[in-house]
Design a protein around this motif. Structure first.
Motif, mmCIF file in Angstrom:
data_model
loop_
_atom_site.group_PDB
_atom_site.id
_atom_site.type_symbol
_atom_site.label_atom_id
_atom_site.label_comp_id
_atom_site.label_asym_id
_atom_site.label_seq_id
_atom_site.Cartn_x
_atom_site.Cartn_y
_atom_site.Cartn_z
ATOM 1 N N ILE A 16 -8.159 0.503 19.116
ATOM 2 C CA ILE A 16 -8.670 1.252 17.960
ATOM 3 C C ILE A 16 -10.185 1.102 17.995
ATOM 4 C CG2 ILE A 16 -8.799 1.351 15.444
ATOM 5 C CD1 ILE A 16 -5.922 0.392 15.331
ATOM 6 N N PRO A 17 -10.912 2.184 18.286
ATOM 7 C CA PRO A 17 -12.355 2.044 18.516
ATOM 8 C C PRO A 17 -13.218 2.190 17.267
ATOM 9 C CG PRO A 17 -11.657 4.254 19.100
ATOM 10 C CD PRO A 17 -10.414 3.522 18.641
ATOM 11 N N ASN A 18 -12.655 2.723 16.197
ATOM 12 C CA ASN A 18 -13.511 3.072 15.054
ATOM 13 C C ASN A 18 -13.485 2.016 13.964
ATOM 14 O OD1 ASN A 18 -10.820 3.787 14.185
ATOM 15 N ND2 ASN A 18 -11.761 4.974 12.540
ATOM 16 N N GLY A 19 -14.276 2.247 12.920
ATOM 17 C CA GLY A 19 -14.251 1.390 11.750
ATOM 18 C C GLY A 19 -12.967 1.642 10.984
ATOM 19 N N ALA A 20 -11.975 0.774 11.165
ATOM 20 C CA ALA A 20 -10.670 0.937 10.532
ATOM 21 C C ALA A 20 -10.675 0.255 9.167
ATOM 22 C CB ALA A 20 -9.578 0.355 11.419
ATOM 23 N N PHE A 21 -9.738 0.651 8.303
ATOM 24 C CA PHE A 21 -9.724 0.131 6.937
ATOM 25 C C PHE A 21 -8.302 -0.162 6.482
ATOM 26 C CE2 PHE A 21 -13.861 1.879 7.208
ATOM 27 C CZ PHE A 21 -14.643 1.269 6.235
ATOM 28 N N THR A 22 -8.115 -1.356 5.916
ATOM 29 C CA THR A 22 -6.874 -1.709 5.233
ATOM 30 C C THR A 22 -7.165 -1.627 3.738
ATOM 31 O OG1 THR A 22 -6.295 -3.220 7.037
ATOM 32 C CG2 THR A 22 -5.068 -3.435 4.975
ATOM 33 N N VAL A 23 -6.597 -0.626 3.084
ATOM 34 C CA VAL A 23 -7.022 -0.236 1.740
ATOM 35 C C VAL A 23 -5.943 -0.579 0.717
ATOM 36 C CG1 VAL A 23 -7.957 1.641 0.339
ATOM 37 C CG2 VAL A 23 -8.240 1.685 2.835
ATOM 38 N N GLY A 24 -6.345 -1.250 -0.355
ATOM 39 C CA GLY A 24 -5.425 -1.584 -1.424
ATOM 40 C C GLY A 24 -4.977 -0.361 -2.213
ATOM 41 N N LEU A 25 -3.818 -0.469 -2.843
ATOM 42 C CA LEU A 25 -3.206 0.648 -3.571
ATOM 43 C C LEU A 25 -4.160 1.288 -4.575
ATOM 44 C CD1 LEU A 25 -0.794 2.355 -4.632
ATOM 45 C CD2 LEU A 25 -0.264 0.434 -6.153
ATOM 46 N N ASP A 31 4.422 7.751 -7.052
ATOM 47 C CA ASP A 31 3.885 9.065 -7.420
ATOM 48 C C ASP A 31 2.986 9.638 -6.343
ATOM 49 O OD1 ASP A 31 5.220 8.879 -9.806
ATOM 50 O OD2 ASP A 31 3.430 8.509 -11.039
ATOM 51 N N HIS A 32 2.235 8.786 -5.661
ATOM 52 C CA HIS A 32 1.208 9.263 -4.735
ATOM 53 C C HIS A 32 1.540 8.988 -3.262
ATOM 54 C CE1 HIS A 32 -1.543 10.329 -7.977
ATOM 55 N NE2 HIS A 32 -1.158 9.219 -8.578
ATOM 56 N N LYS A 33 2.772 8.567 -3.008
ATOM 57 C CA LYS A 33 3.210 8.286 -1.634
ATOM 58 C C LYS A 33 2.251 7.305 -0.953
ATOM 59 C CE LYS A 33 5.497 12.745 -1.009
ATOM 60 N NZ LYS A 33 5.562 13.993 -0.215
ATOM 61 N N LEU A 34 2.010 6.212 -1.640
ATOM 62 C CA LEU A 34 1.107 5.188 -1.144
ATOM 63 C C LEU A 34 1.837 3.876 -0.981
ATOM 64 C CD1 LEU A 34 -1.981 5.928 -3.427
ATOM 65 C CD2 LEU A 34 -1.849 6.339 -0.960
ATOM 66 N N GLY A 35 1.262 2.997 -0.194
ATOM 67 C CA GLY A 35 1.772 1.649 -0.072
ATOM 68 C C GLY A 35 0.926 0.690 -0.892
ATOM 69 N N MET A 36 1.378 -0.543 -0.978
ATOM 70 C CA MET A 36 0.518 -1.559 -1.568
ATOM 71 C C MET A 36 -0.712 -1.760 -0.689
ATOM 72 S SD MET A 36 1.628 -2.415 -4.467
ATOM 73 C CE MET A 36 0.546 -3.801 -4.761
ATOM 74 N N TRP A 37 -0.529 -1.541 0.630
ATOM 75 C CA TRP A 37 -1.642 -1.508 1.578
ATOM 76 C C TRP A 37 -1.542 -0.241 2.394
ATOM 77 C CZ3 TRP A 37 -5.391 -4.738 0.529
ATOM 78 C CH2 TRP A 37 -5.086 -5.936 -0.111
ATOM 79 N N ASN A 38 -2.693 0.369 2.718
ATOM 80 C CA ASN A 38 -2.732 1.646 3.421
ATOM 81 C C ASN A 38 -3.792 1.545 4.514
ATOM 82 O OD1 ASN A 38 -1.041 3.368 1.307
ATOM 83 N ND2 ASN A 38 -2.484 2.081 0.171
ATOM 84 N N PHE A 39 -3.329 1.643 5.742
ATOM 85 C CA PHE A 39 -4.220 1.404 6.879
ATOM 86 C C PHE A 39 -4.682 2.734 7.463
ATOM 87 C CE2 PHE A 39 -5.028 0.774 11.425
ATOM 88 C CZ PHE A 39 -5.960 -0.260 11.368
ATOM 89 N N TYR A 40 -6.009 2.890 7.600
ATOM 90 C CA TYR A 40 -6.604 4.090 8.181
ATOM 91 C C TYR A 40 -7.324 3.744 9.476
ATOM 92 C CZ TYR A 40 -6.145 6.871 3.861
ATOM 93 O OH TYR A 40 -5.671 7.574 2.782
ATOM 94 N N ALA A 41 -7.116 4.578 10.494
ATOM 95 C CA ALA A 41 -7.868 4.455 11.743
ATOM 96 C C ALA A 41 -7.776 5.788 12.473
ATOM 97 C CB ALA A 41 -7.335 3.316 12.606
ATOM 98 N N ALA A 42 -8.419 5.861 13.626
ATOM 99 C CA ALA A 42 -8.389 7.091 14.416
ATOM 100 C C ALA A 42 -8.540 6.754 15.893
ATOM 101 C CB ALA A 42 -9.501 8.043 13.980
ATOM 102 N N LEU A 43 -8.081 7.675 16.718
ATOM 103 C CA LEU A 43 -8.268 7.596 18.164
ATOM 104 C C LEU A 43 -9.086 8.793 18.603
ATOM 105 C CD1 LEU A 43 -4.624 6.560 19.146
ATOM 106 C CD2 LEU A 43 -6.604 5.063 18.785
ATOM 107 N N TYR A 44 -9.796 8.644 19.712
ATOM 108 C CA TYR A 44 -10.739 9.663 20.163
ATOM 109 C C TYR A 44 -10.623 9.809 21.681
ATOM 110 C CZ TYR A 44 -12.827 8.295 15.666
ATOM 111 O OH TYR A 44 -13.030 7.968 14.343
ATOM 112 N N GLY A 45 -10.822 11.038 22.174
ATOM 113 C CA GLY A 45 -10.839 11.243 23.618
ATOM 114 C C GLY A 45 -9.854 12.301 24.063
ATOM 115 N N PRO A 46 -9.617 12.399 25.379
ATOM 116 C CA PRO A 46 -8.623 13.350 25.887
ATOM 117 C C PRO A 46 -7.232 13.001 25.350
ATOM 118 C CG PRO A 46 -10.020 12.506 27.649
ATOM 119 C CD PRO A 46 -10.307 11.675 26.452
ATOM 120 N N LYS A 47 -6.395 14.004 25.162
ATOM 121 C CA LYS A 47 -5.076 13.790 24.557
ATOM 122 C C LYS A 47 -4.236 12.755 25.310
ATOM 123 C CE LYS A 47 -1.098 16.175 22.583
ATOM 124 N NZ LYS A 47 -0.127 15.197 23.035
#
Length: 523
Positions: free
Chosen positions: A270-279, A310-326
């Motif tokens: 995971i190359p980017n600034g990833a985030f573990t986000v509270g509900l 209601d919002h289809k969320l978890g107690m924790w919600n992890f965001y990240a991304a991948l980049y490059g050729p498929k």
């Protein structure tokens, strides 16, 4: 005008200094009389009264020569200055100075994009250039380059970097991605760091080092000079982009998430600034507390579960991304899925799965370098909403993440506040950002927020967790926690301050660094 001046400065001397500064920049760019223009420089989210951090005047120069003239005047009269880039740092103190009696030097007029180089993927900018401005410039030119914005796109590219800010793409460590500064010292001397000190240099924005000691760092989070230009590396537009979100249903999943993400980050899967986000961070972007409860104090578990459903969320919600050729992204995602998807209850979301969801939309934009302002919705969580961010650094280790979370949540609940937080996951560390949201119109609540913040500083430091950035009101307290070997680091900061700024005119008290005469006064 608030006439709370330093003991050594008479009102007549201050007025004369302001008059001379007005002659440098023109009447239009000096704010002196008490009124809306001057008070727009207050800290709108302060836990203290409005007048606690309010300038006695503001001057807005346009260019290095005008800065040099202002510095000469300030030295002549020993007028304390407080330099800001655009004044949009509302998580840690806004455009306000450290205390009344200061003249704010607002660099917003210095907003030129001097160069964007597509071949080598860099920009050279002045302090007033915002993320929105740089992004729009690149789009207009058609360059295949991405910027790395902070969450509020109206902020200064240079200012955020100097404050050790972070972002959301693989270029998310902003100071790591800077290359070359131009700095005006307190005596008016102009210097350039790195390769910039070589006349006719071809590599100022290409190589971070020059010959001899690397000085760039002493001008970050400091009051040792005024940075007037900075190079920033930009990210070449990748051939593919795969953002994703994973929701986790249980509060105690934080340990497993953190343990799973560490090797993915250290190995740059995971190359980017990833985030573990509270509900509640996620929810507050699109709803308010009043929609779920009118009761005082933190929300109970039953209400949290209702919000998650209601919002289809978890107690924790992890965001990240991948980049490059498929094919490359697909291979990396297998590792991500095996590690983060092995935690029971994990649910993945991809592009198209959460259409119209503002919390998803703004993070997807940020992870591909598109600035926006959506995150500011969080302050609307309570009526009269304001916020102050507490942000200790944590190892990327489950034990530490849980320890910090429990420590902050317990104290927040004790003082009557919700836990609204996230972990910004770097290579080997995490910035644990707790947004302390409070009703600024409620004096008692404001005072509780202030007291809570001070308690958290001491408890975190005692556990070995230091703040990386803070509000004006808490700079001395946090500086005091960095006291290894009888405070050797801050003693060095003060020696540098006394040598480079003997009259103590540049942002006295910034990050707990005071000039000698003010240290003696405080003692």
């Amino acid at each position: 005008m608030p006439q709370v001046l330093p003991d050594w400065l008479t009102p007549q001397q201050f007025q004369q200094a302001v008059k001379e500064m007005r002659a440098v920049v023109g009447d239009k760019w000096v704010f002196y009389e008490d009124g809306p223009a001057l008070r727009s420089y207050r800290d709108a989210y302060s836990t203290l009264d409005d007048d606690a951090f309010l300038p006695s005047a503001v001057v807005a120069p346009d260019g290095v020569e005008e800065i040099q003239k202002i510095l000469k005047i300030a030295n002549d009269y020993r007028v304390p200055l407080w330099t800001i880039s655009s004044g949009k740092n509302f998580a840690y103190g806004g455009p306000a100075p450290r205390k009344s009696g200061y003249v704010v030097v607002d660099l917003k007029r210095m907003n030129r994009i001097i160069e964007v180089n597509e071949e080598f993927a860099y920009a050279l900018v002045e302090p007033g250039v915002t993320y929105f401005q740089l992004y729009e410039y690149i789009q207009k030119k058609g360059y295949k380059l991405w910027i790395d914005p902070a969450a509020p796109g109206w902020g200064s590219v240079l200012g955020n970097t100097l404050e050790h800010g972070v972002g959301y793409t693989p270029y998310g460590d902003h100071y790591m991605m800077h290359c070359g500064m131009e700095v005006v010292l307190a005596d008016g001397t102009v210097l350039r760091t790195g390769q910039g000190s070589l006349p006719g240099t071809q590599c100022w924005q290409l190589f971070q080092y020059g010959f001899g000691p690397v000085l760039d760092g002493i001008f970050t989070q400091s009051n040792l000079g005024i940075v007037t230009k900075m190079g920033m590396w930009l990210m070449p537009e990748p051939p593919g982009y795969m953002p994703f979100m994973i929701t986790y249903p249980n509060e105690d999943d934080l340990f497993a998430i953190t343990e799973a993400v560490r090797p993915l980050k250290v190995n740059m899967v995971i190359p980017n600034g990833a985030f573990t986000v509270g509900l509640l961070w996620e929810a507050a972007v699109k709803t308010t507390k009043a929609q779920y409860s009118t009761a005082k104090g933190p929300l109970p578990d039953s209400t949290l579960k209702k919000i998650a459903s209601d919002h289809k969320l978890g107690m924790w919600n992890f965001y990240a991304a991948l980049y490059g050729p498929k094919p490359m992204m697909d291979n990396s995602f297998k590792l991500v899925r095996d590690a983060l998807g092995s935690i029971p209850g994990a649910k993945f979301y991809f592009d198209g799965d959460r259409k119209g969801d503002p919390s998803w939309d703004y993070r997807v934009k940020l992870m591909r370098g598109i600035p926006n302002m959506t995150e500011f919705n969080i302050v609307n969580w309570v009526n009269g909403g304001a916020h102050i961010d507490f942000s200790p650094i944590s190892p990327t280790r489950g034990e530490d993440a849980v320890k910090q979370y429990e420590m902050i949540k317990t104290r927040a609940h004790e003082y009557g506040f919700d836990y609204i937080g996230e972990f910004a996951v770097g290579w080997r560390d995490m910035h644990h950002v707790f947004q302390l949201i409070f009703n600024r119109s409620d004096e008692a609540e404001r005072k509780r927020a202030h007291e809570l913040f001070g308690v958290l500083i001491d408890e975190a430091a005692k556990a070995g967790y230091g703040e990386y950035r803070t509000h004006l009101a808490f700079m001395d307290q946090i500086a005091g926690t960095y006291d290894w070997n009888d405070g050797a680091l801050w003693k060095l900061h003060h020696r540098l301050k006394d040598a480079l700024d003997p009259n103590g005119i540049l942002s006295p008290g910034k990050m707990g660094i005071w000039p000698k005469h003010m240290r003696e006064e405080k003692a």
